[in-house]
Design a protein around this motif. Structure first.
Motif, PDB file in Angstrom:
ATOM      1  N   ASP A 101       7.645  11.721   3.491  1.00  0.00           N
ATOM      2  CA  ASP A 101       6.672  12.729   3.721  1.00  0.00           C
ATOM      3  C   ASP A 101       5.475  11.343   3.994  1.00  0.00           C
ATOM      4  O   ASP A 101       4.502  11.821   4.850  1.00  0.00           O
ATOM      5  CB  ASP A 101       6.056  13.409   2.541  1.00  0.00           C
ATOM      6  CG  ASP A 101       7.129  14.672   2.403  1.00  0.00           C
ATOM      7  OD1 ASP A 101       7.941  14.870   3.152  1.00  0.00           O
ATOM      8  OD2 ASP A 101       7.164  15.259   1.353  1.00  0.00           O
ATOM      9  N   ASP A 102       5.318  10.613   3.318  1.00  0.00           N
ATOM     10  CA  ASP A 102       4.156   9.547   3.621  1.00  0.00           C
ATOM     11  C   ASP A 102       4.353   8.808   4.969  1.00  0.00           C
ATOM     12  O   ASP A 102       3.375   8.695   5.532  1.00  0.00           O
ATOM     13  CB  ASP A 102       4.196   8.261   2.416  1.00  0.00           C
ATOM     14  CG  ASP A 102       3.846   8.964   1.037  1.00  0.00           C
ATOM     15  OD1 ASP A 102       3.274  10.196   1.014  1.00  0.00           O
ATOM     16  OD2 ASP A 102       3.935   8.299   0.332  1.00  0.00           O
ATOM     17  N   VAL A 103       5.609   8.640   5.303  1.00  0.00           N
ATOM     18  CA  VAL A 103       5.901   7.960   6.547  1.00  0.00           C
ATOM     19  C   VAL A 103       5.460   9.152   7.579  1.00  0.00           C
ATOM     20  O   VAL A 103       4.931   8.755   8.677  1.00  0.00           O
ATOM     21  CB  VAL A 103       7.276   7.508   6.604  1.00  0.00           C
ATOM     22  CG1 VAL A 103       7.639   6.814   8.028  1.00  0.00           C
ATOM     23  CG2 VAL A 103       7.787   6.349   5.661  1.00  0.00           C
ATOM     24  N   ARG A 110      13.642   9.381  -1.671  1.00  0.00           N
ATOM     25  CA  ARG A 110      12.552  10.093  -2.182  1.00  0.00           C
ATOM     26  C   ARG A 110      12.083  10.886  -0.982  1.00  0.00           C
ATOM     27  O   ARG A 110      11.451  10.115   0.007  1.00  0.00           O
ATOM     28  CB  ARG A 110      11.863   9.260  -2.929  1.00  0.00           C
ATOM     29  CG  ARG A 110      12.177   8.214  -4.015  1.00  0.00           C
ATOM     30  CD  ARG A 110      11.226   7.411  -4.417  1.00  0.00           C
ATOM     31  NE  ARG A 110       9.993   7.785  -4.683  1.00  0.00           N
ATOM     32  CZ  ARG A 110       8.750   7.366  -4.199  1.00  0.00           C
ATOM     33  NH1 ARG A 110       8.961   6.660  -3.023  1.00  0.00           N
ATOM     34  NH2 ARG A 110       7.501   8.021  -4.189  1.00  0.00           N
ATOM     35  N   ALA A 111      11.923  12.226  -1.274  1.00  0.00           N
ATOM     36  CA  ALA A 111      11.351  13.073  -0.339  1.00  0.00           C
ATOM     37  C   ALA A 111       9.761  12.833  -0.106  1.00  0.00           C
ATOM     38  O   ALA A 111       9.341  12.698   0.945  1.00  0.00           O
ATOM     39  CB  ALA A 111      11.731  14.348  -0.492  1.00  0.00           C
ATOM     40  N   SER A 112       9.230  12.408  -1.315  1.00  0.00           N
ATOM     41  CA  SER A 112       7.741  12.093  -1.132  1.00  0.00           C
ATOM     42  C   SER A 112       7.339  10.787  -0.270  1.00  0.00           C
ATOM     43  O   SER A 112       6.263  10.813   0.378  1.00  0.00           O
ATOM     44  CB  SER A 112       7.183  12.060  -2.415  1.00  0.00           C
ATOM     45  OG  SER A 112       7.592  10.846  -3.169  1.00  0.00           O
ATOM     46  N   LEU A 137      11.348   1.363  -1.649  1.00  0.00           N
ATOM     47  CA  LEU A 137      10.626   2.512  -2.393  1.00  0.00           C
ATOM     48  C   LEU A 137      11.043   3.599  -1.857  1.00  0.00           C
ATOM     49  O   LEU A 137      10.644   4.715  -2.354  1.00  0.00           O
ATOM     50  CB  LEU A 137       8.935   2.182  -1.638  1.00  0.00           C
ATOM     51  CG  LEU A 137       8.424   0.748  -2.249  1.00  0.00           C
ATOM     52  CD1 LEU A 137       6.832   0.996  -1.978  1.00  0.00           C
ATOM     53  CD2 LEU A 137       8.567   0.722  -3.718  1.00  0.00           C
ATOM     54  N   VAL A 138      11.679   3.763  -0.669  1.00  0.00           N
ATOM     55  CA  VAL A 138      12.061   4.946  -0.096  1.00  0.00           C
ATOM     56  C   VAL A 138      13.754   5.406  -0.688  1.00  0.00           C
ATOM     57  O   VAL A 138      13.979   6.591  -1.080  1.00  0.00           O
ATOM     58  CB  VAL A 138      12.233   5.170   1.541  1.00  0.00           C
ATOM     59  CG1 VAL A 138      12.613   6.380   1.781  1.00  0.00           C
ATOM     60  CG2 VAL A 138      11.106   4.719   2.107  1.00  0.00           C
ATOM     61  N   SER A 159       0.800  -1.083  -0.069  1.00  0.00           N
ATOM     62  CA  SER A 159       0.141   0.064  -0.077  1.00  0.00           C
ATOM     63  C   SER A 159       0.846   1.198  -0.060  1.00  0.00           C
ATOM     64  O   SER A 159       0.233   2.457  -0.472  1.00  0.00           O
ATOM     65  CB  SER A 159      -0.942  -0.035   1.211  1.00  0.00           C
ATOM     66  OG  SER A 159      -0.167  -0.143   2.464  1.00  0.00           O
ATOM     67  N   TRP A 160       2.164   1.045   0.412  1.00  0.00           N
ATOM     68  CA  TRP A 160       3.177   2.451   0.261  1.00  0.00           C
ATOM     69  C   TRP A 160       3.128   2.855  -1.288  1.00  0.00           C
ATOM     70  O   TRP A 160       3.227   4.161  -1.268  1.00  0.00           O
ATOM     71  CB  TRP A 160       4.380   2.250   0.729  1.00  0.00           C
ATOM     72  CG  TRP A 160       4.404   1.825   2.359  1.00  0.00           C
ATOM     73  CD1 TRP A 160       4.827   0.773   3.209  1.00  0.00           C
ATOM     74  CD2 TRP A 160       4.297   2.903   3.460  1.00  0.00           C
ATOM     75  NE1 TRP A 160       4.477   0.952   4.373  1.00  0.00           N
ATOM     76  CE2 TRP A 160       4.652   2.278   4.415  1.00  0.00           C
ATOM     77  CE3 TRP A 160       4.115   4.238   3.229  1.00  0.00           C
ATOM     78  CZ2 TRP A 160       4.619   3.110   5.688  1.00  0.00           C
ATOM     79  CZ3 TRP A 160       4.218   4.988   4.354  1.00  0.00           C
ATOM     80  CH2 TRP A 160       4.185   4.212   5.553  1.00  0.00           C
TER      81      TRP A 160
END
Length: 458
Positions: free
Chosen positions: A62-64, A57-59, A48-49, A16-17
């Motif tokens: 941000d999700d975390v 990845r900055a986005s 993914l990060v 789901s990430w």
């Protein structure tokens, strides 16, 4: 007492990430908060990060951070795992560590530096949030270090310690915490109220699967767990042989979490170092579904009496959806909730225990004296050399493990564990509240030794 769960997203599992949905996270966390727990442990997927060695990845960060903020809205603290690593039989390793780019995750200088950059960046992205409980370096990264992993990254115990020290320091820098020159002092003491904890610095912890305690060939060992980070973390799974030896509801099964906590505490250099049962669950391949609530209750009721217990974090929140393929069968039924959000009997029982042993009852537990009896683990030979099988004898079915279970049945409470090399330290024994030492009886016979296989592990 801290009571929490390991958060497994109901929609899409950890995939789901890729399609991050704050509303789906909020729905899950609202259900979890309804259990009466105070924290969750979350797992961003490392590839993914940091999909490239020099790209974070900055986005994704941000999700975390958004998950941490959503949790705060439901009164939940959050512990974030940095390196996944390994989850529910699947490995999540960046492509820059595999196939054509195969390099040793623990020893290659460029890889170690880039991994530390990621750990620091993730920690910095979360720093300052009042509900951040802490950062764990990863989910059982030691399983990559040795067989039975199909393609292990060879590492010595000294190199393993260097890697851990580097990663712990990176997390502390990201959090803005001091990085000591030597092994850090113990972190947050258990028994500190929730509001007081939220004013304290987040913890940095190290998580290993139980080969660290049970397999003498595993490079990451008990000393690494006891000397790096702010607490000593244990992950307890009775599919490691405990349930086969003792039965699903036998003493050695329902006390396995307690036993592993006591075994781990033996390696702590100070009596005050907190111990955290960060992962424990009811695996249905060895614990029948109908027995799971009783197994859960027995596990928790025994574990809460361990000295310096920071908390218990159950695996896991939600079942894996049957629409997802190739998971071991047990993974589809480990949740306290079904995949569609229905609270299961284990969830109901966990909620009852969270109420029973929450902040109010936790104060009484803190006043409970530590076990005065201790079983001596022969970590050294009579001539002072290190015993070659100290971990194997402590594995489920080993001589030491069986003796501990028998003594727990006799005393009505699991004894502490003392290393033979420290049994003469009267000051340490007094600090731990130990008054009586027991040796393993000569007639104790090992019936089975086993180490949990990562392919069946959450």
């Amino acid at each position: 007492m801290r009571f929490g769960v390991n958060y497994t997203p109901a929609e899409g599992w950890f995939h789901s990430w890729l399609d991050f949905s704050p509303s789906a996270v909020a729905r899950d966390l609202e259900q979890i908060a309804g259990l009466g727990v105070d924290h969750v442990r979350v797992f961003p997927l490392w590839p993914l990060v940091q999909p490239n060695r020099t790209l974070i990845r900055a986005s994704a960060l941000d999700d975390v951070a958004t998950v941490v903020d959503i949790a705060a809205s439901f009164g939940l603290d959050v512990n974030v795992d940095a390196l996944q690593g390994h989850l529910s039989s699947f490995d999540f390793v960046p492509s820059w560590l595999e196939s054509w780019h195969r390099r040793n995750v623990f020893t290659d200088p460029d890889v170690v530096a880039s991994t530390a950059d990621y750990v620091q960046a993730l920690s910095a992205a979360l720093a300052g949030r009042p509900n951040l409980l802490g950062v764990t370096l990863g989910n059982e990264l030691n399983q990559f270090a040795h067989a039975p992993h199909p393609t292990p990254h060879a590492v010595t115990d000294r190199e393993a310690g260097n890697w851990l020290a580097t990663m712990v320091a990176a997390a502390r820098r990201g959090l803005g915490a001091p990085v000591p020159d030597a092994v850090p002092a113990p972190g947050l003491p258990s028994g500190v109220g929730r509001e007081a904890r939220r004013t304290a610095a987040p913890s940095v912890t190290v998580a290993q699967y139980d080969a660290a305690w049970y397999d003498d060939a595993q490079p990451f060992g008990p000393e690494h767990a006891a000397e790096h980070g702010d607490m000593t973390v244990t992950h307890s799974w009775v599919f490691n042989g405990a349930a086969r030896v003792h039965g699903p509801l036998g003493t050695g099964s329902v006390r396995h979490g307690e036993y592993l906590l006591q075994l781990a505490a033996a390696w702590n250099r100070t009596a005050e170092r907190p111990n955290w049962l960060q992962e424990v669950g009811a695996p249905t391949n060895v614990v029948p579904v109908d027995d799971a609530p009783a197994f859960l209750e027995g596990t928790i009721r025994h574990a809460v009496e361990v000295q310096q217990l920071f908390g218990i974090t159950w695996w896991c929140s939600h079942d894996v959806a049957r629409s997802l393929a190739d998971f071991p069968e047990l993974e589809y039924d480990l949740g306290l909730f079904t995949n569609d959000g229905r609270r299961k009997p284990t969830g109901e029982r966990f909620a009852e225990l969270a109420r029973a042993f929450g902040d109010g009852a936790g104060a009484a537990l803190e006043r409970l004296a530590p076990p005065a009896d201790a079983l001596v683990l022969d970590d050294v030979l009579p001539d002072g050399r290190r015993a070659p099988d100290v971990r194997a004898t402590a594995a489920p079915g080993g001589r030491f493990s069986l003796a501990w279970v028998a003594l727990a049945e006799s005393l009505g409470r699991g004894p502490q564990v003392v290393l033979r090399s420290r049994a003469g330290d009267s000051g340490l024994l007094a600090e731990r509240g130990i008054r009586t030492l027991h040796d393993v009886p000569a007639d104790t016979r090992a019936v089975h030794t086993a180490v949990a296989h990562p392919a069946t592990m959450p």
